[in-house]
Design an enzyme around this catalytic site. Structure first.
Site: not given
Length: 286
Positions: A102, A104, A106
């Site tokens: 993953e 990311d 955010e």
């Protein structure tokens, strides 16, 4: 007849090349599926604008139709304005399974007048704990800004408006896992996480400001390797795609240093209390 055959061969070659480099029209209708939110995520302007909304009942989200294994992927985003405390706008790539990979972005909301926190992380084989957090040098709610993941066999570069903020190098030679074999889809969502998102959960969501909204434009995955089904696979001619071997040049390294010196607020590689047995291997490799 020979001329027709030649034209037909050229057409087939052109179509193959389009598939090879994963060309995207940028339309959200063509590239994404809205996956949850019961009408809270919507596509407008003939596929050129997507919005996610959040209210007290539910947030919303979408995912890409394609899976990617390496690429340079851009998305323009405009974040929740005003008092966004307790909200999280997530934009990331992820594979499936217990040992997923993953990458990311955010965006953690805050009270009016306080800066957003850009939270980045990276998982390999289901293991993360590689957080770096930043303030932004602009208001991400006033206009659209471009957030880019450049992922190739050499490194993963996080960029904001073309400026690198973080790089994760392939250090497999030193025993550090690197995402290189699990195709990932793109996901994005707007959701409520007021137990941790804003000032460690001290500031809660003010639902009188709902619905909250984040907007997306100008998706670009022209430079990528992708597939549309688990039953097929599209390979890339890496020699003809410079992004496949891109690393940071000296100017970009200077830009990243500026961001990390002036806007970074957390770096797992500096958190000796969190890792009393020693920092992760990659932190000592430069």
């Amino acid at each position: 007849m020979a001329a027709f055959a030649t034209k037909q061969s050229m057409l087939l070659l052109s179509l193959s090349l389009l598939l090879l480099i994963g060309v995207s029209t940028g339309s959200f209708y063509d590239n994404f599926d809205i996956t949850w939110g019961n009408g809270r995520a919507n596509i407008f302007e003939s596929g050129q604008l997507l919005t996610c909304t959040l209210d007290k009942i539910s947030g919303s989200g979408f995912q890409s139709k394609k899976e990617y294994l390496f690429g340079k992927i851009d998305m323009k985003m405009k974040l929740v304005a005003g008092n966004s405390a307790g909200t999280v706008t997530a934009y990331y790539l992820s594979s499936k399974g217990e040992t997923w990979d993953e990458i990311d972005f955010e965006f953690l909301g805050n009270v009016t007048g306080q800066p957003y926190v850009l939270h980045t992380n990276l998982f390999t084989g289901g293991k993360g704990n590689r957080e770096m957090q930043f303030y932004l040098w602009f208001d991400p709610t006033a206009d659209f800004h471009t957030y880019t993941v450049l992922w190739n066999p050499l490194n993963i570069i996080f960029l904001v408006d073309g400026i690198p903020i973080r790089v994760f190098k392939n250090n497999e030679a030193h025993g550090v896992a690197y995402p290189k074999s699990q195709p990932m889809k793109i996901y994005s969502s707007l959701w409520e996480a007021d137990d941790w998102a804003t000032q460690g959960g001290r500031v809660k969501t003010d639902w009188t400001n709902a619905p909250f909204s984040a907007s997306y434009r100008s998706f670009n995955d022209v430079d990528c390797c992708s597939r549309t089904s688990v039953w097929n696979w599209v390979t890339c001619n890496a020699n003809s795609n410079s992004w496949m071997w891109t690393t940071l040049n000296s100017n970009q390294l200077g830009q990243m240093k500026w961001v990390q010196d002036d806007y970074m607020i957390y770096n797992y590689c500096n958190d000796f209390k969190r890792f009393p047995q020693g920092l992760p291997t990659e932190c000592n490799l430069g």
